[in-house]
Design an enzyme around this catalytic site. Structure first.
Site, PDB file in Angstrom:
ATOM      1  N   CYS B  11      24.887  16.040  44.086  1.00  0.00           N
ATOM      2  CA  CYS B  11      25.525  17.231  43.528  1.00  0.00           C
ATOM      3  C   CYS B  11      26.815  16.825  42.816  1.00  0.00           C
ATOM      4  CB  CYS B  11      25.832  18.238  44.633  1.00  0.00           C
ATOM      5  SG  CYS B  11      26.995  17.600  45.861  1.00  0.00           S
ATOM      6  N   CYS B  14      29.550  14.815  44.642  1.00  0.00           N
ATOM      7  CA  CYS B  14      29.272  13.403  44.898  1.00  0.00           C
ATOM      8  C   CYS B  14      29.672  12.561  43.672  1.00  0.00           C
ATOM      9  CB  CYS B  14      27.796  13.183  45.197  1.00  0.00           C
ATOM     10  SG  CYS B  14      27.108  14.387  46.327  1.00  0.00           S
TER      11      CYS B  14
END
Lengths: 325, 79
Positions: B11, B14
């Site tokens: 996502c 990250c």
């Protein structure tokens, strides 16, 4: 609280030269006032809870839940879920981690259900708009949904319907290195402050767009939808508008902070409180992306159960609230 | 050479953590190897329950947070 209205008054009347009682002026006023109000309350709340929550980590929480007798594990898991911030990207590692420790799927679901539903941001916004009483009602409804849901899932033997990935991870051992570093539970005040600041920055970055979109939608509804339209068309307290709201809300996603201004406006226009709460809970508590994530760890049948459970429980809660208020 | 691993399912957060980590390592002039782990079974081996997470030379430094490069630098120096 008044200060936000006054700032909005000054900006709308003096800077934009519109009247707050006109359609567009009203929308703009709502947008400015609500945005300011929400951002200030949200920053305050995230910081305060951040200071309290610093040092709490999922490994400790999981250990506590592991040791509990089942009957207490459901409420405990639901409560921990409520106080832990939720990011749908973490649903999978979270589910795998709990399952790996031998925790039944239902108890894990109790946590997963309450985590997106109840968070400090939602609560402070709700209390600002609906008052403490309704906020407490919202919290109780959220916790109940989590506890009962988890219990039902274990009754339905959810653990027999886990995906390959979950089964594989269950067999695998966690590395023997300590999984969280030496964050001792008793952090210094400075460490708590730094953690809380980071939470404010991190969470605000994530929810800002939801707040702006939510307030914008609320503002449009506020200025453009006639007062009685909603009361006339969606005002039936015991009718199909409640399950309808839930059906609409489940696949949609909005962060709680974005839903509150929308719910605020709808209720001001005559939407019954139960219907509004049903819409809010289903939007905030469930979402299509989250279901997609969960599909990687549990088989589709469990997701069907989850969908049906949300539909029934939020509808019942909505009807109940409409009945009582 | 430091082995740095960023754990996360892919996502946006990250990615931000990866970028901040690279910034931190570069500004310290460290020789490092950065690995992004997105496979959930692998992530589970570390005992991580919230992503994104940062692992330096096999030790989990933090999880469930995105820290800025300044804060990450402190960990890189410590370990």
């Amino acid at each position: 609280m008044q200060v936000f209205k006054l700032i909005a008054d000054r900006l709308v009347i003096d800077v934009f030269r519109m009247s707050p009682s006109s359609h567009w002026g009203g929308s703009l006023h709502f947008f400015i006032e609500d945005t300011l109000k929400i951002f200030v309350m949200v920053v305050f709340m995230i910081y305060a809870v951040g200071v309290l929550r610093a040092g709490m980590n999922l490994t400790n929480i999981r250990q506590r839940i592991e040791k509990m007798p089942k009957v207490l594990a459901y409420p405990l898991s639901a409560i921990f879920g409520a106080i832990t911030p939720f990011c749908s990207c973490s649903s999978i590692p979270f589910f795998l981690g709990f399952t790996q420790a031998g925790i039944p799927a239902g108890i894990t679901f109790s946590f997963l259900i309450t985590s997106p539903l109840i968070n400090e941001v939602a609560l402070i916004l709700l209390s600002g708009i609906l008052g403490i009483k309704f906020t407490l009602i919202y919290v109780s409804m959220g916790l109940l949904t989590g506890i009962i849901g988890g219990f039902l899932f274990d009754l339905l033997k959810a653990d027999h319907h886990l995906q390959e990935l979950t089964l594989k991870v269950k067999k695998q051992k966690e590395s023997s290195a300590p999984s969280t570093p030496s964050i001792s539970p008793s952090l210094s005040l400075k460490e708590r402050h730094l953690f809380a600041l980071n939470e404010v920055r991190d969470i605000l970055k994530r929810i800002s767009k939801w707040i702006l979109i939510g307030v914008a939608l609320g503002a449009l509804l506020h200025g453009l939808v006639p007062q009685e339209w909603i009361a006339q068309n969606l005002g039936n307290k015991s009718g199909w508008s409640v399950p309808g709201a839930v059906l609409l809300g489940i696949p949609l996603y909005s962060n709680a902070s974005g839903m509150v201004p929308i719910v605020e406006t709808l209720m001001a226009k005559g939407l019954p409180v139960g219907t509004a709460m049903a819409l809010m809970m289903s939007t905030v508590g469930a979402s299509f992306p989250e279901f997609l994530m969960l599909k990687q760890v549990v088989k589709p049948r469990i997701l069907v159960y989850l969908f049906v459970y949300f539909l029934i429980s939020f509808t019942l809660l909505g009807w109940l609230l409409n009945l009582v208020f | 050479m430091k082995k740095i691993q960023v754990l996360g399912g892919g996502c946006a957060r990250c990615d931000v953590l990866s970028q901040e980590t690279i910034k931190a390592a570069e500004s310290l002039g460290l020789s490092y190897e950065l690995e992004k782990i997105t496979d959930y079974a692998e992530i589970a081996k570390f005992g991580i329950m919230s992503t994104p997470a940062l692992v330096i030379d096999g030790t989990v430094v933090f999880s469930g947070q995105v820290l800025k490069s300044d804060e990450i630098k402190k960990f890189l120096v410590q370990l």
